[in-house]
Scaffold this active site. Structure first.
Site, PDB file in Angstrom:
ATOM      1  N   ASN A  10       0.858  -1.322   0.189  1.00  0.00           N
ATOM      2  CA  ASN A  10      -0.012  -0.196  -0.104  1.00  0.00           C
ATOM      3  C   ASN A  10       1.022   1.160  -0.014  1.00  0.00           C
ATOM      4  OD1 ASN A  10      -1.803   2.084   0.248  1.00  0.00           O
ATOM      5  ND2 ASN A  10      -2.370   1.204   2.513  1.00  0.00           N
ATOM      6  N   TRP A  11       0.932   1.931  -1.136  1.00  0.00           N
ATOM      7  CA  TRP A  11       1.841   3.055  -1.450  1.00  0.00           C
ATOM      8  C   TRP A  11       1.394   4.238  -0.725  1.00  0.00           C
ATOM      9  CZ3 TRP A  11       3.689   2.688  -7.162  1.00  0.00           C
ATOM     10  CH2 TRP A  11       4.459   1.410  -7.470  1.00  0.00           C
ATOM     11  N   LYS A  12      -0.074   4.400  -0.248  1.00  0.00           N
ATOM     12  CA  LYS A  12      -0.437   5.283   0.483  1.00  0.00           C
ATOM     13  C   LYS A  12      -0.421   6.584  -0.427  1.00  0.00           C
ATOM     14  CE  LYS A  12      -0.047   3.257   4.863  1.00  0.00           C
ATOM     15  NZ  LYS A  12       0.048   3.290   6.171  1.00  0.00           N
ATOM     16  N   HIS A  96      -9.483   1.317   4.889  1.00  0.00           N
ATOM     17  CA  HIS A  96      -8.178   1.460   5.892  1.00  0.00           C
ATOM     18  C   HIS A  96      -8.357   2.380   6.995  1.00  0.00           C
ATOM     19  CE1 HIS A  96      -3.940   2.564   6.572  1.00  0.00           C
ATOM     20  NE2 HIS A  96      -3.567   1.374   5.887  1.00  0.00           N
ATOM     21  N   GLU A  98      -6.727   4.770   8.123  1.00  0.00           N
ATOM     22  CA  GLU A  98      -6.609   5.945   7.718  1.00  0.00           C
ATOM     23  C   GLU A  98      -7.647   6.705   7.229  1.00  0.00           C
ATOM     24  OE1 GLU A  98      -2.771   5.519   5.539  1.00  0.00           O
ATOM     25  OE2 GLU A  98      -1.668   4.978   7.447  1.00  0.00           O
ATOM     26  N   GLU A 168      -5.333  -5.058  10.699  1.00  0.00           N
ATOM     27  CA  GLU A 168      -4.187  -4.083  10.660  1.00  0.00           C
ATOM     28  C   GLU A 168      -4.581  -3.128  12.109  1.00  0.00           C
ATOM     29  OE1 GLU A 168      -2.368  -2.775   6.673  1.00  0.00           O
ATOM     30  OE2 GLU A 168      -3.859  -1.210   7.188  1.00  0.00           O
ATOM     31  N   GLY A 174       2.950   2.372  10.957  1.00  0.00           N
ATOM     32  CA  GLY A 174       3.840   3.323  10.708  1.00  0.00           C
ATOM     33  C   GLY A 174       4.529   4.000  12.002  1.00  0.00           C
ATOM     34  N   SER A 214       3.636  -2.085  10.305  1.00  0.00           N
ATOM     35  CA  SER A 214       5.041  -2.338  10.565  1.00  0.00           C
ATOM     36  C   SER A 214       5.785  -3.600  10.003  1.00  0.00           C
ATOM     37  CB  SER A 214       5.404  -1.958  11.843  1.00  0.00           C
ATOM     38  OG  SER A 214       5.166  -0.676  12.333  1.00  0.00           O
ATOM     39  N   GLY A 235       3.104  -0.963   4.226  1.00  0.00           N
ATOM     40  CA  GLY A 235       3.031   0.373   3.676  1.00  0.00           C
ATOM     41  C   GLY A 235       4.495   0.680   3.692  1.00  0.00           C
ATOM     42  N   GLY A 236       4.979   1.360   4.494  1.00  0.00           N
ATOM     43  CA  GLY A 236       6.121   1.942   4.342  1.00  0.00           C
ATOM     44  C   GLY A 236       7.496   1.086   3.701  1.00  0.00           C
TER      45      GLY A 236
HETATM   46  P1  13P Z   1       3.065   0.511   7.570  1.00  0.00           P
HETATM   47  O1  13P Z   1       3.834  -0.782   6.994  1.00  0.00           O
HETATM   48  O2  13P Z   1       4.044   1.417   7.147  1.00  0.00           O
HETATM   49  O3  13P Z   1       3.185   0.250   9.078  1.00  0.00           O
HETATM   50  O4  13P Z   1       1.869   0.642   7.210  1.00  0.00           O
HETATM   51  C1  13P Z   1       0.862  -0.351   7.257  1.00  0.00           C
HETATM   52  C2  13P Z   1      -0.417  -0.187   6.420  1.00  0.00           C
HETATM   53  O5  13P Z   1      -1.133   0.723   6.840  1.00  0.00           O
HETATM   54  C3  13P Z   1      -0.657  -0.907   5.241  1.00  0.00           C
HETATM   55  O6  13P Z   1      -1.804  -0.686   4.501  1.00  0.00           O
END
Ligand code: 13P
Length: 261
Positions: A10-12, A96, A98, A168, A174, A214, A235-236
């Protein structure tokens, strides 16, 4: 029952079109496990089409990060399932944390979006998970139950078979604070049990539940070796080719029975 591992990046809100193409050009060369692990990248809407084109016949698939539930009309700023499909997406992340936190998504909107995704033959990756305050107040299972009930209200068993769920925990996103394999497995087993009660053991046995929060190359294989963890939403660590490639590789290794390693 065999469930194919799924690793989704997920590149956000990251990557211009040029940066997206640089990244997937590298991933195409470095990821070798697409036969055993399903691999998906989810760029921002603007990079969907070109990313999908670059990845044609690579075995790596593409997803969007959200959709609106209506097909078309006077909904300024929204993007429908049909449009992302035309752009080359096969998956879509829905609900998600967020989006729940910053854009007021509710279980009801998650429900409508997931229905719209299925109607258009997209695979929805539906996110659930508790906040730190909810975990500390011992409400983790209550929160997850409500998210599953609301998100999948009025779903048939046949529809549910096509869904992917992502657990999640919000406190692990994050933050660098990954859930321990035992904490994650406990939540995943709980989700599978709830889905089994609602939709039957057949559905619950085949449906994939991803872990997100994470995920890094170093913690992937241990997480993936848990019986109810069927992949990861990253994510990251999905933003750089070497790290994401290693996550895919470690996931494949983690899933294999220990004696084969
Ligand atoms: P991180 O891997 O950066 O913690 O993000 C997880 C996430 O929200 C994937 O959708």
């Amino acid at each position: 029952m065999e469930r194919k591992l799924l690793i989704a990046g997920n590149w956000k809100l990251n990557k211009t079109i040029r940066e997206a193409l640089e990244l997937v050009t590298l991933l195409k060369r470095s990821i070798r496990e697409t036969q055993t692990v399903e691999v998906v990248v989810c760029p921002p809407f603007t990079a969907l089409s070109e990313t999908a084109e670059t990845l044609l016949e690579s075995g790596i698939q593409v997803g969007a990060q959200d959709i609106f539930w209506e097909e078309k009309g006077a909904f300024t700023g929204e993007v429908s399932a049909t449009l992302i499909k035309e752009a080359g997406a096969a998956f879509v992340i829905i609900g998600h944390s967020e989006r729940r936190q910053y854009f007021h998504e509710t279980d009801e909107t998650v429900n409508k979006k997931t229905k719209a995704a299925l109607k258009n033959c997209l695979t929805p990756i539906v996110c659930v998970g508790e906040t730190l305050a909810e975990r500390e107040a011992d409400k983790t299972f209550l929160v997850i139950t409500a998210q599953l009930k609301g998100g999948f209200a009025n779903f048939s068993a046949d529809e549910m078979k096509k869904v992917v769920v992502a657990y999640e925990p919000v406190w692990a996103i994050g933050t660098g604070k990954v859930a321990t394999p035992a904490q994650a497995e406990e939540a995943h087993a709980f989700i599978r049990k709830e889905l089994s009660k609602a939709f039957g053991s057949d559905v619950a046995g085949t449906l994939r539940i991803l872990y997100g929060g994470s995920v890094k190359p170093e913690n992937t294989s241990e997480l993936m070796s848990q019986p109810d963890i069927d992949g990861a939403l990253v994510g990251g660590a999905s933003l750089e080719a070497p790290g994401f490639t290693e996550i895919v590789r470690n996931a494949a290794l983690g899933r294999r029975p220990i004696e084969e390693l």
